[in-house]
Motif scaffolding. Structure first.
Motif, PDB file in Angstrom:
ATOM      1  N   LEU A 247      10.593  42.241  29.936  1.00  0.00           N
ATOM      2  CA  LEU A 247      11.068  43.455  30.611  1.00  0.00           C
ATOM      3  C   LEU A 247      10.420  43.622  31.991  1.00  0.00           C
ATOM      4  CD1 LEU A 247      10.824  45.800  27.488  1.00  0.00           C
ATOM      5  CD2 LEU A 247      12.867  44.644  28.360  1.00  0.00           C
ATOM      6  N   LEU A 248       9.318  42.910  32.230  1.00  0.00           N
ATOM      7  CA  LEU A 248       8.621  42.983  33.527  1.00  0.00           C
ATOM      8  C   LEU A 248       9.039  41.854  34.470  1.00  0.00           C
ATOM      9  CD1 LEU A 248       5.002  43.858  32.289  1.00  0.00           C
ATOM     10  CD2 LEU A 248       6.612  45.395  33.435  1.00  0.00           C
ATOM     11  N   GLY A 249      10.055  41.102  34.074  1.00  0.00           N
ATOM     12  CA  GLY A 249      10.541  40.047  34.979  1.00  0.00           C
ATOM     13  C   GLY A 249      10.723  38.700  34.317  1.00  0.00           C
ATOM     14  N   GLY A 250      10.150  38.527  33.145  1.00  0.00           N
ATOM     15  CA  GLY A 250      10.328  37.265  32.429  1.00  0.00           C
ATOM     16  C   GLY A 250       9.113  36.366  32.510  1.00  0.00           C
ATOM     17  N   ALA A 251       9.187  35.257  31.785  1.00  0.00           N
ATOM     18  CA  ALA A 251       8.033  34.357  31.669  1.00  0.00           C
ATOM     19  C   ALA A 251       7.909  33.477  32.905  1.00  0.00           C
ATOM     20  CB  ALA A 251       8.165  33.496  30.420  1.00  0.00           C
ATOM     21  N   GLU A 252       7.106  33.904  33.851  1.00  0.00           N
ATOM     22  CA  GLU A 252       6.815  33.063  35.019  1.00  0.00           C
ATOM     23  C   GLU A 252       5.797  31.984  34.665  1.00  0.00           C
ATOM     24  OE1 GLU A 252       7.936  32.872  38.042  1.00  0.00           O
ATOM     25  OE2 GLU A 252       9.120  34.692  38.344  1.00  0.00           O
ATOM     26  N   GLN A 253       5.006  32.225  33.620  1.00  0.00           N
ATOM     27  CA  GLN A 253       3.981  31.267  33.215  1.00  0.00           C
ATOM     28  C   GLN A 253       3.935  31.207  31.691  1.00  0.00           C
ATOM     29  OE1 GLN A 253       0.181  31.490  35.534  1.00  0.00           O
ATOM     30  NE2 GLN A 253       0.837  33.606  35.835  1.00  0.00           N
ATOM     31  N   ALA A 254       3.578  30.035  31.167  1.00  0.00           N
ATOM     32  CA  ALA A 254       3.364  29.918  29.720  1.00  0.00           C
ATOM     33  C   ALA A 254       1.979  30.429  29.354  1.00  0.00           C
ATOM     34  CB  ALA A 254       3.529  28.464  29.282  1.00  0.00           C
ATOM     35  N   GLN A 255       0.996  30.152  30.212  1.00  0.00           N
ATOM     36  CA  GLN A 255      -0.406  30.533  29.984  1.00  0.00           C
ATOM     37  C   GLN A 255      -0.941  31.162  31.255  1.00  0.00           C
ATOM     38  OE1 GLN A 255      -2.393  29.891  27.178  1.00  0.00           O
ATOM     39  NE2 GLN A 255      -0.604  29.086  26.087  1.00  0.00           N
ATOM     40  N   VAL A 256      -1.805  32.159  31.130  1.00  0.00           N
ATOM     41  CA  VAL A 256      -2.417  32.753  32.323  1.00  0.00           C
ATOM     42  C   VAL A 256      -3.906  32.393  32.355  1.00  0.00           C
ATOM     43  CG1 VAL A 256      -0.721  34.590  32.441  1.00  0.00           C
ATOM     44  CG2 VAL A 256      -2.845  35.001  31.220  1.00  0.00           C
ATOM     45  N   ALA A 257      -4.352  31.998  33.550  1.00  0.00           N
ATOM     46  CA  ALA A 257      -5.742  31.561  33.721  1.00  0.00           C
ATOM     47  C   ALA A 257      -6.667  32.767  33.817  1.00  0.00           C
ATOM     48  CB  ALA A 257      -5.861  30.709  34.980  1.00  0.00           C
ATOM     49  N   LEU A 258      -7.797  32.684  33.143  1.00  0.00           N
ATOM     50  CA  LEU A 258      -8.747  33.789  33.052  1.00  0.00           C
ATOM     51  C   LEU A 258      -9.983  33.533  33.900  1.00  0.00           C
ATOM     52  CD1 LEU A 258      -8.510  33.939  29.186  1.00  0.00           C
ATOM     53  CD2 LEU A 258      -7.591  35.679  30.738  1.00  0.00           C
ATOM     54  N   TYR A 259     -10.616  34.619  34.343  1.00  0.00           N
ATOM     55  CA  TYR A 259     -11.953  34.475  34.924  1.00  0.00           C
ATOM     56  C   TYR A 259     -12.966  35.035  33.927  1.00  0.00           C
ATOM     57  CZ  TYR A 259     -12.724  39.447  36.133  1.00  0.00           C
ATOM     58  OH  TYR A 259     -12.937  40.803  36.077  1.00  0.00           O
ATOM     59  N   ARG A 260     -14.210  34.646  34.086  1.00  0.00           N
ATOM     60  CA  ARG A 260     -15.281  35.238  33.295  1.00  0.00           C
ATOM     61  C   ARG A 260     -16.203  36.011  34.218  1.00  0.00           C
ATOM     62  NH1 ARG A 260     -15.926  36.085  27.698  1.00  0.00           N
ATOM     63  NH2 ARG A 260     -17.894  37.204  27.575  1.00  0.00           N
ATOM     64  N   ALA A 261     -16.433  37.271  33.886  1.00  0.00           N
ATOM     65  CA  ALA A 261     -17.390  38.083  34.640  1.00  0.00           C
ATOM     66  C   ALA A 261     -18.802  37.717  34.194  1.00  0.00           C
ATOM     67  CB  ALA A 261     -17.131  39.560  34.399  1.00  0.00           C
ATOM     68  N   ILE A 262     -19.677  37.499  35.177  1.00  0.00           N
ATOM     69  CA  ILE A 262     -21.063  37.147  34.895  1.00  0.00           C
ATOM     70  C   ILE A 262     -21.928  38.356  35.246  1.00  0.00           C
ATOM     71  CG2 ILE A 262     -22.932  35.512  35.361  1.00  0.00           C
ATOM     72  CD1 ILE A 262     -20.444  34.208  34.067  1.00  0.00           C
ATOM     73  N   SER A 263     -22.415  39.001  34.207  1.00  0.00           N
ATOM     74  CA  SER A 263     -23.214  40.214  34.348  1.00  0.00           C
ATOM     75  C   SER A 263     -24.419  39.976  35.264  1.00  0.00           C
ATOM     76  CB  SER A 263     -23.680  40.631  32.952  1.00  0.00           C
ATOM     77  OG  SER A 263     -24.488  41.776  32.986  1.00  0.00           O
ATOM     78  N   GLN A 264     -24.814  41.033  36.002  1.00  0.00           N
ATOM     79  CA  GLN A 264     -25.897  40.862  36.980  1.00  0.00           C
ATOM     80  C   GLN A 264     -27.246  40.672  36.304  1.00  0.00           C
ATOM     81  OE1 GLN A 264     -27.870  43.652  40.293  1.00  0.00           O
ATOM     82  NE2 GLN A 264     -25.769  43.129  40.756  1.00  0.00           N
TER      83      GLN A 264
ATOM     84  N   HIS B 276       0.852  40.536  29.251  1.00  0.00           N
ATOM     85  CA  HIS B 276       2.285  40.666  29.557  1.00  0.00           C
ATOM     86  C   HIS B 276       2.530  40.780  31.059  1.00  0.00           C
ATOM     87  CE1 HIS B 276       4.103  40.819  25.546  1.00  0.00           C
ATOM     88  NE2 HIS B 276       2.985  41.429  25.154  1.00  0.00           N
ATOM     89  N   LEU B 277       1.719  41.590  31.747  1.00  0.00           N
ATOM     90  CA  LEU B 277       1.911  41.725  33.198  1.00  0.00           C
ATOM     91  C   LEU B 277       1.573  40.406  33.906  1.00  0.00           C
ATOM     92  CD1 LEU B 277       2.667  43.661  35.506  1.00  0.00           C
ATOM     93  CD2 LEU B 277       0.249  44.302  35.655  1.00  0.00           C
ATOM     94  N   ALA B 278       0.518  39.752  33.456  1.00  0.00           N
ATOM     95  CA  ALA B 278       0.107  38.499  34.091  1.00  0.00           C
ATOM     96  C   ALA B 278       1.114  37.380  33.819  1.00  0.00           C
ATOM     97  CB  ALA B 278      -1.283  38.104  33.596  1.00  0.00           C
ATOM     98  N   ARG B 279       1.622  37.323  32.592  1.00  0.00           N
ATOM     99  CA  ARG B 279       2.558  36.246  32.252  1.00  0.00           C
ATOM    100  C   ARG B 279       3.854  36.359  33.053  1.00  0.00           C
ATOM    101  NH1 ARG B 279       5.010  34.152  26.389  1.00  0.00           N
ATOM    102  NH2 ARG B 279       5.857  32.265  27.347  1.00  0.00           N
ATOM    103  N   SER B 280       4.227  37.570  33.431  1.00  0.00           N
ATOM    104  CA  SER B 280       5.465  37.768  34.192  1.00  0.00           C
ATOM    105  C   SER B 280       5.215  37.723  35.702  1.00  0.00           C
ATOM    106  CB  SER B 280       6.108  39.095  33.791  1.00  0.00           C
ATOM    107  OG  SER B 280       5.228  40.183  34.027  1.00  0.00           O
ATOM    108  N   THR B 281       4.037  37.244  36.099  1.00  0.00           N
ATOM    109  CA  THR B 281       3.673  37.117  37.521  1.00  0.00           C
ATOM    110  C   THR B 281       3.683  35.635  37.903  1.00  0.00           C
ATOM    111  OG1 THR B 281       2.294  39.090  37.360  1.00  0.00           O
ATOM    112  CG2 THR B 281       1.848  37.599  39.202  1.00  0.00           C
TER     113      THR B 281
END
Ligand code: MG
Length: 370
Positions: free
Chosen positions: A124-141, A307-312
């Motif tokens: 509903l947000l545009g469709g599957a632009e990607q099969a998988q979305v790449a993640l970052y990891r936050a490194i606490s200070q 969902h938002l990331a996959r449709s980006t």
């Protein structure tokens, strides 16, 4: 279809690492999240979640989610949850500002719309632009050597993108943090130094000069947009704006000024998926990449992000966040699970999640018909 009841549930989300620390000495040890259930006369219930990063990060706080929901919910009883534009206009008319209060309701209404038409939200947000979305990891200070060890450990878990929490009291130590972590990376890895508004301009100027030969992005160095723009114009390093991009007006201003290469788009910061999609689509049209995430959250926020990331489109998705892997508590089944530094959105209708039996506990707020 009509909304018959809106309920809220409070859940504590402890961290696997024990503490998440960022600029100016801020930290959280147990996140206070709010789950919203929107019930309808069609027998469909939608779920949403809002979890501020403590009270000192954005103009948002956990108890404020619940207080705001109590104020807002009566205006939504009897409305059709599938009409997202109407729902958002009603919320904006009933309460000025407070986007983080509106976000879980908007999210739950998207969940209902998806369930009602049998489609996952990413469709509903545009469709599957990607099969998988790449993640970052936050490194606490922490100390530079401790942060470098975390980068190495999370790299071994499959992450290839790392966001360092800098903005500490000592610019020299922040320079050391960035250099120590950069030394752990290999070709293709991405490093971001996120000061979370924590530097004054002179400190930011020292850091960007001190790491000018490092392949690192600089994120939200200073508190105000104007301070950030000044630093942006003094560095050749790629530049991310986060806290100050709180809606379309600031995005338009940033685009006009060429103030950033990437924005950090947090769902609750802008008021929900409806408004996040507007910003996402404008960024795609204007060539600005995005980190798509939220201030914090558990399984439901993580599903909405997916969902938002996959449709980006892939080239515009700088990164996303699997918040549910930072905490110790599972609250829903069907939520995205990280595999080798990526996640995806479910093929099931709506968000594709269902709260675990007993996970929500007793409601702390319930507004609607009996
Ligand atoms: Mg940030």
């Amino acid at each position: 279809m009509k909304i018959t009841r809106i309920s809220a549930f409070q859940i504590d989300l402890p961290l696997k690492e024990g503490r998440y620390a960022w600029s100016n000495g801020n930290f959280v040890e147990v996140f206070d999240t709010t789950i919203v259930a929107v019930e309808t006369d069609a027998g469909i219930t939608g779920y949403g979640e809002a979890c501020p990063l403590g009270p000192a990060y954005l103009p948002a706080y956990a108890a404020g989610v619940r207080a705001g929901l109590a104020q807002l919910a009566p205006s939504l009883i009897g409305q059709d949850p599938r009409q997202l534009a109407s729902i958002n206009r009603i919320m904006d008319a009933a309460m000025r500002g407070h986007p983080y209060v509106k976000s879980p309701i908007d999210m739950a209404c998207w969940d209902i719309l998806g369930k009602a038409c049998g489609l996952p939200i990413y469709m509903l947000l545009g469709g599957a632009e990607q099969a998988q979305v790449a993640l970052y990891r936050a490194i606490s200070q922490q100390r530079p050597d401790e942060m470098a060890a975390k980068v190495k450990a999370y790299r071994n878990e499959g992450y290839r993108k790392f966001q360092l929490k800098v903005g500490g009291a000592d610019a020299d130590e922040d320079i050391a943090r960035i250099k120590a972590c950069a030394a752990m990376l290999e070709a293709g890895d991405i490093l971001v130094a996120d000061a979370n508004t924590g530097w004054t301009m002179h400190e930011a100027a020292r850091v960007v000069n001190g790491v000018r030969d490092v392949d690192v992005y600089i994120e939200q160095p200073c508190k105000s947009y104007e301070e950030c723009l000044t630093i942006r114009r003094r560095t050749s390093l790629p530049f991310v704006l986060d806290e100050v991009i709180d809606g379309l007006p600031m995005l338009l201003r940033g685009l006009q000024d060429g103030a950033m290469d990437v924005i950090n788009l947090k769902i609750s910061k802008v008021g929900g998926l409806t408004k996040a999609r507007q910003i996402r689509d404008l960024c795609v049209a204007q060539g600005v990449a995005m980190t798509i995430e939220d201030s914090w959250g558990g399984d439901i926020v993580t599903a909405a992000i997916a969902h938002l990331a996959r449709s980006t489109p892939e080239e515009f998705l700088f990164s996303a966040t699997d918040f549910n892997s930072y905490g110790t508590k599972t609250i829903a089944e069907g939520a995205p699970q990280r595999v080798n530094g990526s996640m995806t959105a479910a093929e099931r209708p709506g968000l594709g999640i269902a709260p675990l039996a007993g996970a929500l506990g007793a409601s702390v707020l319930s507004v609607g018909s009996l």
